[in-house]
Design an enzyme around this catalytic site. Structure first.
Site, PDB file in Angstrom:
ATOM      1  N   LYS A 160       0.863  -1.183   0.000  1.00 20.91           N
ATOM      2  CA  LYS A 160       0.000   0.000   0.000  1.00 20.91           C
ATOM      3  C   LYS A 160       0.893   1.226   0.000  1.00 20.91           C
ATOM      4  O   LYS A 160       2.037   1.167   0.476  1.00 20.91           O
ATOM      5  CB  LYS A 160      -0.888   0.024   1.256  1.00 20.91           C
TER       6      LYS A 160
HETATM    7  P1  NAD Z   1     -12.956   7.693  -2.850  1.00 20.09           P
HETATM    8  O1  NAD Z   1     -12.003   8.723  -2.363  1.00 20.09           O
HETATM    9  O2  NAD Z   1     -13.241   7.588  -4.306  1.00 20.09           O
HETATM   10  O3  NAD Z   1     -14.392   7.865  -2.103  1.00 20.09           O
HETATM   11  C1  NAD Z   1     -14.504   7.909  -0.700  1.00 20.09           C
HETATM   12  C2  NAD Z   1     -15.943   8.313  -0.350  1.00 20.09           C
HETATM   13  O4  NAD Z   1     -16.125   8.201   1.057  1.00 20.09           O
HETATM   14  C3  NAD Z   1     -16.292   9.753  -0.714  1.00 20.09           C
HETATM   15  O5  NAD Z   1     -17.631   9.797  -1.180  1.00 20.09           O
HETATM   16  C4  NAD Z   1     -16.199  10.479   0.644  1.00 20.09           C
HETATM   17  O6  NAD Z   1     -17.025  11.643   0.690  1.00 20.09           O
HETATM   18  C5  NAD Z   1     -16.712   9.394   1.559  1.00 20.09           C
HETATM   19  N1  NAD Z   1     -16.347   9.543   2.966  1.00 20.09           N
HETATM   20  C6  NAD Z   1     -15.145   9.834   3.499  1.00 20.09           C
HETATM   21  N2  NAD Z   1     -15.241   9.875   4.835  1.00 20.09           N
HETATM   22  C7  NAD Z   1     -16.532   9.577   5.146  1.00 20.09           C
HETATM   23  C8  NAD Z   1     -17.247   9.446   6.341  1.00 20.09           C
HETATM   24  N3  NAD Z   1     -16.669   9.618   7.534  1.00 20.09           N
HETATM   25  N4  NAD Z   1     -18.581   9.147   6.279  1.00 20.09           N
HETATM   26  C9  NAD Z   1     -19.193   8.959   5.093  1.00 20.09           C
HETATM   27  N5  NAD Z   1     -18.552   9.046   3.925  1.00 20.09           N
HETATM   28  C10 NAD Z   1     -17.246   9.364   3.950  1.00 20.09           C
HETATM   29  O7  NAD Z   1     -12.405   6.300  -2.285  1.00 20.09           O
HETATM   30  P2  NAD Z   1     -12.722   4.830  -2.834  1.00 20.09           P
HETATM   31  O8  NAD Z   1     -11.668   4.459  -3.826  1.00 20.09           O
HETATM   32  O9  NAD Z   1     -14.159   4.729  -3.163  1.00 20.09           O
HETATM   33  O10 NAD Z   1     -12.391   3.967  -1.525  1.00 20.09           O
HETATM   34  C11 NAD Z   1     -13.344   3.784  -0.478  1.00 20.09           C
HETATM   35  C12 NAD Z   1     -12.906   2.596   0.356  1.00 20.09           C
HETATM   36  O11 NAD Z   1     -12.854   1.422  -0.469  1.00 20.09           O
HETATM   37  C13 NAD Z   1     -11.530   2.711   0.990  1.00 20.09           C
HETATM   38  O12 NAD Z   1     -11.528   2.011   2.221  1.00 20.09           O
HETATM   39  C14 NAD Z   1     -10.632   1.959   0.016  1.00 20.09           C
HETATM   40  O13 NAD Z   1      -9.433   1.498   0.609  1.00 20.09           O
HETATM   41  C15 NAD Z   1     -11.564   0.828  -0.365  1.00 20.09           C
HETATM   42  N6  NAD Z   1     -11.240   0.147  -1.624  1.00 20.09           N
HETATM   43  C16 NAD Z   1     -11.157   0.853  -2.788  1.00 20.09           C
HETATM   44  C17 NAD Z   1     -10.891   0.178  -3.972  1.00 20.09           C
HETATM   45  C18 NAD Z   1     -10.858   0.875  -5.306  1.00 20.09           C
HETATM   46  O14 NAD Z   1     -10.773   0.173  -6.326  1.00 20.09           O
HETATM   47  N7  NAD Z   1     -10.981   2.195  -5.361  1.00 20.09           N
HETATM   48  C19 NAD Z   1     -10.671  -1.208  -3.944  1.00 20.09           C
HETATM   49  C20 NAD Z   1     -10.777  -1.899  -2.739  1.00 20.09           C
HETATM   50  C21 NAD Z   1     -11.063  -1.192  -1.578  1.00 20.09           C
END
Ligand code: NAD
Length: 428
Positions: free
Chosen positions: A118
């Site tokens: 990561k």
């Molecule tokens: P992103 O930055 O695209 O979106 C994050 C979202 O969460 C935004 O809408 C933000 O406003 C919201 N958010 C942040 N803090 C918040 C809170 N306290 N309450 C409610 N909403 C909140 O990020 P992402 O890529 O969608 O990642 C989200 C999660 O999924 C992370 O844990 C990431 O590690 C995990 N993840 C992402 C991927 C990927 O392909 N992008 C793959 C596996 C896991």
């Protein structure tokens, strides 16, 4: 309460420290279940390599700011390290360590031939221009050049990063090597060798297992209700796909607030609102709701798809959903996990639920390395098959041994990584 219990119940304020404590505890539990020795435990607990870098940025106004950045490879016994890059002001070394460890388990669980890694930069990307973010990305990439490469360590998008960041990383790496190397990152734009289906892969995978989980407890998805926390890369398409298959998405939240509609939100329309307003707040097709309350609604399915630690001990008592499918990494703390298990809530753990992203990242890497493109149908049917077999492996192992899905998933993954260690032997 005994001293040990008091320690177990202590609240850890820093989300990263909590995430690492949870990751260690999950590993401890898997090692105890598998009966492995202290040496194996110690090896799997430590990161293989960690790099901390300083990233000076010349801002558009000429002033200079310096950010901390990290790249951590937890384990590379099953193949090159793989894991996302996060831009968030709260990123710290403990959080990146935990996320790297979870990537190792996720890749092993889904039998993707990678180890876990990561990266992170402690920056709030919303406060910087695109040109500034490009300079930060190129400097960070240059600083971590000794670690990354298509056979070494392959970054991908995560919170706060996107396909543009991946394009800049790919270009920086390629320029430094004198030729184009598309396989150094995944989650690239399609025109630079990205894979069809990658941008929505995590969400597709989340919905595959959410539907399987609903059916497993006898709930018909088209009569079911859901709440999605987070409306970013994962939450937005997860809500959209749930809506498309007939699940009523009654609430959606982001970091600014939440919206609610009992009969189900029109997620496409919500997406258009967010494109214009930058938040779900103010969506005219639903009522305003407190973001914290959204998690507590009485629904069939809760999909936390935002950040770590949102379902903690105090919150877990108030969760009414029958199923939690972890779109985010580490949204449920260890204490909350125990409370939910005792309450009979089915928690589908992150290392299974959100593995669609790394599965299609693997497909993208295979396509990049072969300079060949698969059709969307091929990507999506291979993804569906891998998610189905991951679900069956985990639920089968859990029922055979009387474990929660998280304990089963972690134990299966730890077993596979340990097998790789055993076969390779300890050098020298
Ligand atoms: P992103 O930055 O695209 O979106 C994050 C979202 O969460 C935004 O809408 C933000 O406003 C919201 N958010 C942040 N803090 C918040 C809170 N306290 N309450 C409610 N909403 C909140 O990020 P992402 O890529 O969608 O990642 C989200 C999660 O999924 C992370 O844990 C990431 O590690 C995990 N993840 C992402 C991927 C990927 O392909 N992008 C793959 C596996 C896991």
């Amino acid at each position: 309460m005994s001293g040990t219990q008091a320690a177990t119940h202590r609240v850890i304020d820093d989300v990263g420290t909590q995430a690492l404590a949870d990751a260690h505890w999950q590993l401890d539990e898997a090692i105890a279940f598998l009966g492995y020795g202290q040496g194996t435990h110690a090896m799997l607990k430590s990161s293989r390599r960690e790099l901390t870098v300083s990233i000076p940025l010349r801002r558009d106004d000429g002033t200079v700011e310096v950010f901390s950045g990290y790249r951590i490879q937890h384990n590379i016994s099953r193949g090159p390290a793989k894991g996302g890059l996060r831009y968030s002001p709260t990123v710290n070394v403990a959080e990146v360590r935990a996320l790297a460890m979870w990537m190792t388990w996720k890749c092993a669980l889904l039998d993707v031939p990678y180890g876990g890694a990561k990266g992170g930069v402690a920056i709030d990307p919303r406060l910087y221009s695109a040109a500034e973010l490009e300079r930060v990305t190129r400097r960070y990439t240059t600083e971590i050049l000794p670690m990354i490469g298509p056979q070494h360590d392959i970054p991908a998008p995560d919170i706060g990063t996107d396909e543009n960041v991946m394009a800049w990383m790919m270009d920086t790496y390629s320029v430094s090597h004198g030729h184009t190397v598309p396989g150094v990152v995944t989650g690239k734009p399609l025109s630079l060798g990205g894979s069809l289906g990658r941008s929505s892969a995590t969400s597709r995978g989340v919905v595959h297992v959410a539907l399987a989980a609903l059916r497993s407890i006898g709930v018909d998805p088209v009569r079911s209700t859901a709440v999605v926390q987070g409306f970013g890369k994962v939450g937005r398409d997860a809500a959209r796909f749930l809506d498309q298959v007939g699940v009523a998405v009654v609430a959606v939240s982001d970091q600014y607030g939440a919206v609610f509609k009992q009969s189900g939100i029109n997620v496409e329309a919500l997406g258009r609102h967010v494109d214009a307003a930058g938040t779900v707040v103010g969506f005219p097709g639903a009522e305003a709701l407190d973001g914290a309350v959204a998690l507590e609604l009485d629904v069939d399915l809760l999909v936390p798809a935002a950040v770590e630690g949102v379902i903690h001990a105090d919150k877990a008592h108030r969760i009414q959903a029958r199923i939690v499918v972890e779109g985010a990494n580490g949204p449920t703390t260890r204490e909350a996990d125990r409370i939910l298990a005792n309450a009979g809530v089915l928690v589908v753990p992150d290392i299974l639920a959100n593995a669609g992203g790394v599965i299609v990242s693997y497909f993208e890497w295979v396509q990049s390395n072969q300079a060949y493109r698969w059709s969307l149908d091929e990507v999506e049917s291979r993804l569906a098959e891998r998610m189905r077999s991951g679900w069956e492996d985990v639920t089968g192992f859990a029922s055979l041994h009387g474990l929660t899905l998280r304990a089963a998933a972690t134990a299966l993954a730890v077993k596979r990584v340990t097998e790789a260690h055993r076969l390779r032997g300890l050098y020298p």
